[in-house]
Every structure is written in structure tokens, then in C-alpha cells.
Design a protein around this motif. Structure first.
Motif, mmCIF file in Angstrom:
data_model
loop_
_atom_site.group_PDB
_atom_site.id
_atom_site.type_symbol
_atom_site.label_atom_id
_atom_site.label_comp_id
_atom_site.label_asym_id
_atom_site.label_seq_id
_atom_site.Cartn_x
_atom_site.Cartn_y
_atom_site.Cartn_z
ATOM 1 N N GLY A 215 -5.632 -1.538 6.609
ATOM 2 C CA GLY A 215 -4.554 -0.177 6.825
ATOM 3 C C GLY A 215 -5.811 1.338 5.689
ATOM 4 N N ILE A 216 -5.457 2.555 6.321
ATOM 5 C CA ILE A 216 -5.876 3.392 5.957
ATOM 6 C C ILE A 216 -6.328 3.291 4.664
ATOM 7 C CG2 ILE A 216 -4.743 4.891 5.059
ATOM 8 C CD1 ILE A 216 -5.196 7.096 6.670
ATOM 9 N N ASP A 217 -5.918 2.501 3.502
ATOM 10 C CA ASP A 217 -6.750 2.606 2.211
ATOM 11 C C ASP A 217 -8.213 1.456 2.637
ATOM 12 O OD1 ASP A 217 -5.531 -0.247 2.581
ATOM 13 O OD2 ASP A 217 -4.939 0.186 0.422
ATOM 14 N N GLY A 218 -8.299 1.117 3.723
ATOM 15 C CA GLY A 218 -9.790 -0.131 3.934
ATOM 16 C C GLY A 218 -9.270 -1.070 3.200
ATOM 17 N N VAL A 219 -8.594 -1.614 2.221
ATOM 18 C CA VAL A 219 -8.578 -2.899 1.720
ATOM 19 C C VAL A 219 -7.977 -4.234 2.928
ATOM 20 C CG1 VAL A 219 -7.649 -4.079 -0.358
ATOM 21 C CG2 VAL A 219 -7.932 -1.841 -0.662
ATOM 22 N N LEU A 220 -8.646 -4.676 2.446
ATOM 23 C CA LEU A 220 -8.225 -6.018 3.855
ATOM 24 C C LEU A 220 -7.735 -7.746 3.013
ATOM 25 C CD1 LEU A 220 -8.632 -8.204 6.206
ATOM 26 C CD2 LEU A 220 -10.585 -8.679 5.415
ATOM 27 N N ARG A 221 -6.382 -7.779 3.216
ATOM 28 C CA ARG A 221 -5.263 -8.373 1.962
ATOM 29 C C ARG A 221 -4.873 -9.329 2.856
ATOM 30 N NH1 ARG A 221 -3.720 -2.870 1.119
ATOM 31 N NH2 ARG A 221 -3.953 -2.314 -0.934
ATOM 32 N N VAL A 222 -4.564 -11.044 1.975
ATOM 33 C CA VAL A 222 -4.292 -11.698 2.355
ATOM 34 C C VAL A 222 -3.190 -11.859 1.943
ATOM 35 C CG1 VAL A 222 -4.564 -14.523 2.699
ATOM 36 C CG2 VAL A 222 -6.770 -12.348 2.873
ATOM 37 N N LEU A 223 -2.125 -12.049 2.359
ATOM 38 C CA LEU A 223 -0.173 -12.479 2.731
ATOM 39 C C LEU A 223 -0.009 -13.715 2.950
ATOM 40 C CD1 LEU A 223 -0.439 -9.164 2.478
ATOM 41 C CD2 LEU A 223 1.558 -9.265 2.726
ATOM 42 N N ASN A 224 0.781 -14.667 1.368
ATOM 43 C CA ASN A 224 1.381 -15.595 1.878
ATOM 44 C C ASN A 224 2.521 -15.196 3.125
ATOM 45 O OD1 ASN A 224 3.008 -17.750 2.001
ATOM 46 N ND2 ASN A 224 2.853 -18.230 -0.188
ATOM 47 N N GLN A 225 2.601 -16.122 4.322
ATOM 48 C CA GLN A 225 3.722 -15.720 4.931
ATOM 49 C C GLN A 225 4.804 -15.966 5.324
ATOM 50 O OE1 GLN A 225 2.859 -17.768 8.545
ATOM 51 N NE2 GLN A 225 0.879 -17.078 8.958
ATOM 52 N N ASN A 226 4.583 -17.015 4.413
ATOM 53 C CA ASN A 226 6.362 -17.281 3.328
ATOM 54 C C ASN A 226 7.120 -16.730 2.379
ATOM 55 O OD1 ASN A 226 6.456 -20.194 5.726
ATOM 56 N ND2 ASN A 226 5.004 -20.732 4.566
ATOM 57 N N THR A 227 6.627 -15.969 1.573
ATOM 58 C CA THR A 227 6.518 -15.179 -0.126
ATOM 59 C C THR A 227 6.454 -13.894 0.386
ATOM 60 O OG1 THR A 227 4.918 -15.582 -0.908
ATOM 61 C CG2 THR A 227 6.711 -17.554 -0.767
ATOM 62 N N GLY A 228 5.513 -13.120 1.251
ATOM 63 C CA GLY A 228 5.203 -12.171 1.151
ATOM 64 C C GLY A 228 4.000 -11.335 -0.250
ATOM 65 N N GLU A 229 3.771 -12.659 -0.941
ATOM 66 C CA GLU A 229 3.002 -12.366 -2.176
ATOM 67 C C GLU A 229 1.162 -12.241 -1.647
ATOM 68 O OE1 GLU A 229 0.938 -15.579 -5.436
ATOM 69 O OE2 GLU A 229 2.590 -15.950 -4.077
ATOM 70 N N VAL A 230 0.616 -11.261 -1.734
ATOM 71 C CA VAL A 230 -0.814 -10.902 -1.825
ATOM 72 C C VAL A 230 -1.374 -12.001 -2.538
ATOM 73 C CG1 VAL A 230 -2.281 -9.321 -1.967
ATOM 74 C CG2 VAL A 230 -0.005 -8.530 -1.375
ATOM 75 N N SER B 58 0.823 -0.847 0.256
ATOM 76 C CA SER B 58 0.214 -0.075 -0.188
ATOM 77 C C SER B 58 1.058 0.967 -0.386
ATOM 78 C CB SER B 58 -0.969 -0.541 1.005
ATOM 79 O OG SER B 58 -1.526 1.297 1.848
ATOM 80 N N SER B 59 0.295 2.392 -0.442
ATOM 81 C CA SER B 59 1.199 3.434 -0.714
ATOM 82 C C SER B 59 0.949 4.223 1.065
ATOM 83 C CB SER B 59 0.599 4.701 -1.422
ATOM 84 O OG SER B 59 -0.744 4.979 -1.004
ATOM 85 N N ASN B 60 -0.170 3.363 1.986
ATOM 86 C CA ASN B 60 0.010 4.072 2.956
ATOM 87 C C ASN B 60 -0.015 3.520 4.354
ATOM 88 O OD1 ASN B 60 -1.885 6.644 1.800
ATOM 89 N ND2 ASN B 60 -3.416 5.842 0.913
ATOM 90 N N VAL B 61 0.033 3.849 5.914
ATOM 91 C CA VAL B 61 0.090 3.764 6.223
ATOM 92 C C VAL B 61 -0.982 1.999 6.912
ATOM 93 C CG1 VAL B 61 -1.998 5.428 7.984
ATOM 94 C CG2 VAL B 61 -0.052 3.395 9.603
ATOM 95 N N ILE C 289 -11.860 3.632 -6.631
ATOM 96 C CA ILE C 289 -12.211 2.628 -5.276
ATOM 97 C C ILE C 289 -13.115 3.842 -4.385
ATOM 98 C CG2 ILE C 289 -13.455 0.532 -4.491
ATOM 99 C CD1 ILE C 289 -11.076 -0.534 -5.610
ATOM 100 N N PRO C 290 -14.184 3.501 -4.902
ATOM 101 C CA PRO C 290 -14.719 4.477 -3.420
ATOM 102 C C PRO C 290 -14.986 4.373 -1.575
ATOM 103 C CG PRO C 290 -16.911 4.324 -5.279
ATOM 104 C CD PRO C 290 -15.378 3.617 -5.045
ATOM 105 N N ARG C 291 -14.720 5.529 -1.390
ATOM 106 C CA ARG C 291 -14.030 4.698 0.489
ATOM 107 C C ARG C 291 -15.398 4.396 0.628
ATOM 108 N NH1 ARG C 291 -9.228 5.331 1.502
ATOM 109 N NH2 ARG C 291 -9.647 5.627 4.153
ATOM 110 N N THR C 292 -16.490 5.011 0.194
ATOM 111 C CA THR C 292 -17.987 4.116 0.768
ATOM 112 C C THR C 292 -17.751 2.642 1.055
ATOM 113 O OG1 THR C 292 -18.921 4.048 -0.887
ATOM 114 C CG2 THR C 292 -19.297 5.437 0.410
ATOM 115 N N CYS C 293 -16.477 1.142 -0.231
ATOM 116 C CA CYS C 293 -16.536 0.810 -0.231
ATOM 117 C C CYS C 293 -14.901 -0.665 0.624
ATOM 118 C CB CYS C 293 -16.359 -0.549 -1.692
ATOM 119 S SG CYS C 293 -17.458 0.111 -2.818
ATOM 120 N N ARG C 294 -14.467 1.015 1.793
ATOM 121 C CA ARG C 294 -13.471 0.685 1.797
ATOM 122 C C ARG C 294 -12.675 1.470 2.980
ATOM 123 N NH1 ARG C 294 -8.308 3.703 -0.384
ATOM 124 N NH2 ARG C 294 -9.914 4.830 -2.196
ATOM 125 N N PRO C 295 -13.410 1.854 4.192
ATOM 126 C CA PRO C 295 -13.697 2.474 5.092
ATOM 127 C C PRO C 295 -12.192 2.179 6.055
ATOM 128 C CG PRO C 295 -15.425 0.697 5.464
ATOM 129 C CD PRO C 295 -14.987 0.534 3.984
#
Length: 419
Positions: free
Chosen positions: A331-346, A310-313, A385-391
Motif C-alpha cells: 500500500g501507500i506506506d511502501g511496506v511489503l507485508r506477508v500475512l497468514n491467509q488463515n489467521t490474518g497474522e502478519v 496499516s494506518s493508510n490505504v 523509516i525513510p521513504r526511500t526505503c519504502r516507496p
């Protein structure tokens, strides 16, 4: 299976060997079975010791195509946990997403902690609330003194530990509250707290970690962790304190000896905003104020990967305690990300589908608003993406096939992932 509530919301399970045998025979989906029983294995001796259930378990493994030769036979406990974690990862990565939202407070709160099927919410309100995630019932309320503000909190099966600026508060399950030390013994401003019985560790603005014994109500140690403020903490079962700093490093100290074990540095020198430790893999994860996530191996004290997602906190990252594969980040961009613990891949980027109609239900405890979640394609630009989709996600906590998020609002969301 009969679930009986004892001590209000702490659960024990009344299960007989014969009842469980019937359950095994009737239950055809091995992954769902594993997901259910891994939650019970450590709590119930009937399940752990039943030879009949072990036989049934290995029969299910054979039926699902797995080898059960003597050299490859796994314990039922380990095997079910392994299958359940694979299913958990699959759901988070590819499952359909149902989002349930309910009003948890009268003013905005930005913190949540999930343990043992219960959720504790607060910071921003003058009350912390303990919720059942099955019924959305508020099981308990813990009030903050009028003269203090709650900064952070943690909890276990018997007590809630809250950081009240320069003092510590303890709320027991029977409703008793105590605050210490006295005004004369207050410490420099506290920024975060983590608790592992019997110690509460406070990360302070002056760069120290202050260790308080919850039974004697005294500060037993003061450990210098950083030259700048301690912004986040994680504790390990083998008495290590891991702390992040606004200066961009992670410091590790031994709780028993007060000695610094190591210092882990990020390459961008941005402040560490969130931190977690996986005791199963010995991996340390951190999120920064400019959107980087980092991973170090505590056994070698070396960096495994870093990636800017992300470009934000990034405010919060977490994983299921026994899961070695997935990491949820918000974080602040409101996207819930799932990462691979072993590689960092999103692996996935999840949002609220704000265009689809809302459905709602009311039970005897809460009014629940239901929406669908969507997954972003790799080439989608988040800023459009509208902020209403990603508080903004100010805090998250991970459970089995679910993630709970706080947004500095009156509402809490539970993201349910299912195949």
C-alpha cells in the motif's frame, strides 16, 4: 532440461523420461525439486504419466522422512505441489531478500500482472509491456490509442484486455488491436477490469458490472452490484463475480444467472480498494482505504478474520494461485507485508535496505539495479523509516518465491525470496 521458446515467450518443455530420471537422481534438495516440477506438472504429459518418475518421487519422500504407506500415498502431482507451497511460504516468511529493479517505462506506471512466468506492466504510459522475468527482456509492446487512456488491464496466453475509460480494447499476441463498443454504445466510466475467457467484466462508476463477450464484442449482461462505484473485481472459475465498493462492502453475483449470491460487509465501512479470491480454499480477501484487511469464507459467507495492518490505504493484495498459506499486501506506506491467509497474522514486513551499497548488472536486455531487502522487527515504527526505503506500492503480483511491485514510477521491482 531443455527450455525452448515457442510463439516468442510462451514456453514448452522438451523432456524425455530418461533425462528426467537423471535429473531426479542428481537433484538432492527435495524442496527445490518440488518448486521446479510443480511449475511443469500441469504442462507436460511426460512428467505426469511416467511410472519411473513416480517411483523416484516416492523414494525421495522416504529419504526425506515422510511416510509412503498405501493409506497415505499421495499422487506425485499433489505431493510435489504441497511441498513446493510449504517451501514458498518458508521463503516469503524467513528467506533472504534480493530486490532487482529495472526501468520498464519512460513515465510512471502503477499496475502489473504476472502469469505463466511473464509480467505485463502499464497504466500511466501510452504502452503496455510484456516482460520475461528470467531475462528482463521486453517480449512485446502494446500501444494505447492517442485518444484514450488505459485504466486497467488483464491478460491470458492469447490476448490482453484493456479498459479504456468507457470502451474495451483487445490486443492479440500477433499484434492486432480492436476497440469496442462504438462511440454510440459506450458505457458509464469503467474503473477496473478482470478477464476469464470468454468474458471481460468491467466494474463501473454507476455500481454495475458490465460483462462483455470477447468473441462477439458485445455487452451480454449488466449486473447491479453496488449503490456506489465498483472499485475492484475478482472472478472465480465457477462463474462468480466478486466486487468491492467505495461504500465498504463486497458483493457476489452469479455470472450465469445475474443473481446476487451474497453481500459481505466490513466492520469499518471504509472503501474496499483491493480484492482477491483463492479458488483452492474458497477464501475472499480485501484491503481497505484505511489499512484493514478482511477475510471471508465463500462457503459459509462468514467473516474469518479482520486486522488493521496499516494506518493508510492498501492498494494491492495477492497470492500464488495454489498457495493456501500466505498473502502479500502492499500500500501507500511502501511496506511489503506477508500475512497468514488463515489467521490474518502478519508473518513478515519487508523493506528495501537503502543503506547498503548498490550493485548492478547489465545483460543484453536491461540494466538491473540490485539491492538487499530487510525485515522489520515487530516493534519498529513504520512512519520513522525513510521513504526511500519504502516507496508506495501501487500494485503487486506474486510468483513462486517472488513478488513483483509497481510504484507509480518508471521502475519495476522484483523481490526474490530464497533460503
Amino acid at each position: 532440461v531443455r527450455c525452448t521458446a515457442v510463439c516468442k515467450s510462451w514456453y514448452s518443455f522438451s523432456l524425455s523420461g530418461s533425462a528426467l530420471s537423471i535429473f531426479f537422481f542428481k537433484f538432492k534438495d527435495f524442496t527445490l525439486l518440488a518448486s521446479f516440477f510443480v511449475l511443469l506438472l500441469l504442462r507436460n504429459a511426460v512428467i505426469r504419466k511416467s511410472e519411473l518418475l513416480q517411483v523416484l518421487y516416492f523414494k525421495l519422500r522416504r529419504d526425506s522422512g515422510e511416510s509412503t504407506s498405501s493409506g497415505q500415498r499421495k499422487s506425485m502431482e499433489f505431493g510435489l505441489q504441497e511441498v513446493a507451497m510449504k517451501y514458498h511460504r518458508l521463503c516469503l516468511q524467513r528467506g533472504r531478500i534480493d530486490i532487482h529493479r529495472w526501468k520498464a517505462h519512460s513515465v510512471g506506471v502503477d499496475q502489473c500482472r504476472m502469469k505463466m512466468g511473464l509480467l505485463l506492466t502499464g497504466v500511466g504510459d501510452k504502452v503496455m509491456r510484456l516482460w520475461s522475468l528470467d531475462s528482463y527482456k521486453c517480449e512485446e509492446e502494446y500501444y494505447i490509442p492517442d485518444t484514450a487512456s488505459l485504466v486497467d488491464f488483464d491478460f491470458d496466453e492469447s490476448k490482453i484486455v484493456g479498459l479504456l475509460g468507457s470502451r474495451v480494447g483487445i490486443w492479440t499476441r500477433n499484434g492486432k488491436r480492436s476497440i469496442f463498443p462504438s462511440r454510440e454504445g459506450t458505457f458509464s466510466k469503467g474503473l477496473c477490469v478482470r478477464y476469464i475467457d470468454p468474458d471481460a467484466v468491467i466494474g463501473c462508476e454507476d455500481g454495475t458490472a458490465r460483462v462483455f463477450d470477447m468473441y462477439s464484442r458485445t455487452c451480454s449482461r449488466i449486473i447491479k452490484m453496488h449503490a456506489g462505484p465498483v472499485t475492484c473485481l475478482a472472478l472465480s472459475d465457477d462463474e462468480l463475480i466478486l466486487s468491492g465498493s467505495s461504500l465498504g462492502s463486497v458483493s457476489i453475483s452469479d455470472l450465469a444467472s445475474d443473481q446476487r449470491v451474497a453481500r459481505l460487509r466490513s466492520t469499518d465501512s471504509a472503501g474496499i480498494r483491493t480484492l482477491c479470491f483463492n479458488p483452492c480454499s474458497h477464501l475472499v480477501f480485501a484491503g481497505t482505504t484505511v489499512g484493514y484487511t478482511y477475510c471471508w469464507d465463500l462457503r459459509t459467507m462468514k467473516s474469518l478474520w479482520e486486522t488493521r495492518i496499516s494506518s493508510n490505504v492498501l492498494y494491492s493484495l495477492s497470492h500464488l494461485r495454489s498457495d493456501n498459506s500466505t498473502l502479500a499486501v502492499g500500500g501507500i506506506d511502501g511496506v511489503l507485508r506477508v500475512l497468514n491467509q488463515n489467521t490474518g497474522e502478519v508473518l513478515s514486513r519487508c523493506l528495501i535496505d537503502d543503506e547498503r551499497p548498490i550493485s548492478s548488472t547489465r545483460n543484453m536486455h536491461a540494466f538491473i539495479e540490485k539491492k538487499k531487502g530487510i525485515r522489520l522487527p515487530e516493534d519498529a515504527e513504520v512512519d520513522r523509516i525513510p521513504r526511500t526505503c519504502r516507496p508506495p506500492i501501487t500494485c503487486l503480483s506474486v510468483g513462486m518465491k517472488k513478488v513483483v511491485t509497481a510504484h507509480n514510477s518508471k521502475y519495476i521491482r522484483m523481490w526474490k525470496f530464497n533460503m
